[in-house]
Design an enzyme around this catalytic site. Sequence first.
Site, PDB file in Angstrom:
ATOM      1  N   TYR A 139       0.586  -1.109  -0.029  1.00 20.48           N
ATOM      2  CA  TYR A 139       0.092  -0.058  -0.199  1.00 20.48           C
ATOM      3  C   TYR A 139       0.718   1.256  -0.071  1.00 20.48           C
ATOM      4  O   TYR A 139       0.352   2.337  -0.570  1.00 20.48           O
ATOM      5  CB  TYR A 139      -0.979   0.018   1.172  1.00 20.48           C
ATOM      6  CG  TYR A 139      -2.220  -0.677   1.050  1.00 20.48           C
ATOM      7  CD1 TYR A 139      -2.260  -1.954   0.814  1.00 20.48           C
ATOM      8  CD2 TYR A 139      -3.590   0.105   1.094  1.00 20.48           C
ATOM      9  CE1 TYR A 139      -3.401  -2.824   0.777  1.00 20.48           C
ATOM     10  CE2 TYR A 139      -4.639  -0.576   1.226  1.00 20.48           C
ATOM     11  CZ  TYR A 139      -4.721  -1.883   0.914  1.00 20.48           C
ATOM     12  OH  TYR A 139      -5.969  -2.614   0.681  1.00 20.48           O
ATOM     13  N   LYS A 190       2.868 -15.405   2.919  1.00 21.58           N
ATOM     14  CA  LYS A 190       3.036 -16.107   1.624  1.00 21.58           C
ATOM     15  C   LYS A 190       4.485 -16.464   1.685  1.00 21.58           C
ATOM     16  O   LYS A 190       5.154 -16.097   0.567  1.00 21.58           O
ATOM     17  CB  LYS A 190       2.538 -15.277   0.727  1.00 21.58           C
ATOM     18  CG  LYS A 190       2.387 -16.055  -0.504  1.00 21.58           C
ATOM     19  CD  LYS A 190       1.436 -17.205  -0.776  1.00 21.58           C
ATOM     20  CE  LYS A 190       1.516 -17.925  -2.207  1.00 21.58           C
ATOM     21  NZ  LYS A 190       0.640 -18.866  -2.332  1.00 21.58           N
ATOM     22  N   ASP A 222      -3.489 -18.407   1.076  1.00 23.72           N
ATOM     23  CA  ASP A 222      -4.434 -19.037   0.258  1.00 23.72           C
ATOM     24  C   ASP A 222      -4.903 -20.103   1.110  1.00 23.72           C
ATOM     25  O   ASP A 222      -6.356 -20.138   0.954  1.00 23.72           O
ATOM     26  CB  ASP A 222      -3.779 -19.642  -0.969  1.00 23.72           C
ATOM     27  CG  ASP A 222      -2.557 -20.312  -0.848  1.00 23.72           C
ATOM     28  OD1 ASP A 222      -1.745 -20.274   0.222  1.00 23.72           O
ATOM     29  OD2 ASP A 222      -2.146 -20.942  -1.676  1.00 23.72           O
ATOM     30  N   ASP A 246      -6.426  -6.878   4.022  1.00 28.71           N
ATOM     31  CA  ASP A 246      -7.592  -6.136   3.597  1.00 28.71           C
ATOM     32  C   ASP A 246      -8.561  -7.132   2.967  1.00 28.71           C
ATOM     33  O   ASP A 246      -9.772  -7.158   3.230  1.00 28.71           O
ATOM     34  CB  ASP A 246      -6.987  -5.094   2.474  1.00 28.71           C
ATOM     35  CG  ASP A 246      -8.272  -4.840   1.678  1.00 28.71           C
ATOM     36  OD1 ASP A 246      -8.993  -4.041   2.343  1.00 28.71           O
ATOM     37  OD2 ASP A 246      -8.237  -4.840   0.360  1.00 28.71           O
ATOM     38  N   ASP A 250     -12.456  -8.540   4.726  1.00 25.69           N
ATOM     39  CA  ASP A 250     -13.820  -8.776   3.844  1.00 25.69           C
ATOM     40  C   ASP A 250     -14.319 -10.158   3.898  1.00 25.69           C
ATOM     41  O   ASP A 250     -15.601 -10.284   4.163  1.00 25.69           O
ATOM     42  CB  ASP A 250     -13.402  -8.062   2.486  1.00 25.69           C
ATOM     43  CG  ASP A 250     -13.785  -6.624   2.290  1.00 25.69           C
ATOM     44  OD1 ASP A 250     -13.508  -5.846   3.344  1.00 25.69           O
ATOM     45  OD2 ASP A 250     -14.454  -6.163   1.356  1.00 25.69           O
TER      46      ASP A 250
END
Length: 358
Positions: A139, A190, A222, A246, A250
């Site tokens: 970001y 990751k 994942d 982020d 959600d």
Amino acid sequence: MSDAPRIVLLPGDGIGPEIVAAATQLLEALGEFDFDERLMGGCSIDAHGVALTDEVLAACRESDAVLLGAVGGPKWDTTDPDAPRPEQGLLGLRKGMGLYANLRPVRPSPALVGASPLREERIAGTDLLVVRELTGGIYFGDSGRDGDSAHDTCEYSTAEIERIARTGFEAAQRRAGGGSHTPRVTSVDKANVLETSRLWREVVGRVASDYPGVELDHLLVDNAAMQLVSRPAEFDVIVTENLFGDILSDESAMLTGSLGMLPSASLGEAGAPGLFEPVHGSAPDIAGQGIANPLATFLSAAMMLRHGLGRPGDAERIESAVDVVLERGLRTPDLAAADDTSVGTDAMTEAVLNQLFA
Ligand code: IPM
Ligand code: MG
């Protein structure tokens, strides 16, 4: 000058002004606050050409806490890299206020478990907290266009990882509160692909030794996305970097069946003002109709009282009033099943207000 807490209100765009006004009513009923309402987001672009002015950032930094509605809308959607975007206001606040820790609790309200897209037996007992790093990673790394290619750089320092890891471990300890469950932190990365993730895993592992009572496990992002829907009740605290947080927040939010219910807190160093906002967006499609669900903003105001203003009693009053009102069957349209009648923002606010003093 009064010594009432100084709260900057940033209603923003879309339904933002309606839900922040509703939350302000609740706060006014609970005590004395010195509100300072300012423009941020698309409305600030319209007025000043930028999503966040220096004056507004300064007011936020000097406040005791900031309560935000939502920003953005189709009016300001653009792919022009040079045009101002409402989201820049939010990112500017996060960076400018040093809000490196984003807390997003996910606890389906007992009355709403039926609203989850997951089967009730799968969702039962879910009570998790996403701790998202908020001022680093892709970001805020270098980005740009070079001819017909573009790049965004992900960078993390040991210090950035260390402080968010501590937030996670401390939150896990606090949530367990000496009770019967063993606090657990799941660190998501990751590490099989990304160097920043390998550093992340190493540093989180090291910080863990300062919190011997907290269990730590590591999941690849994942796999975490998959396990969040297959066994959500087994998560306690999830700690992860900015972009993964982020996305996973959600996904976690949807476990409850309504994004309209979830609050968040963005915190910096101890003693610095935090920013509190609902996780949902500005919902421009329903703005101005008086039907926006104010509950996530109420719960964000509760987080503000607890984490920002040291008033946990008032926070609990709001949270239990929201639970009771839902238990009684009140629903805004986003929460209503096909055969439910629904109420608007004002009636929902009124009901929660009455319950506060019941
Ligand atoms: C969020 C939002 C923001 C983010 C956007 C609006 C910049 O999605 O708070 O989760 O990506 O952080
Ligand atoms: Mg998001």
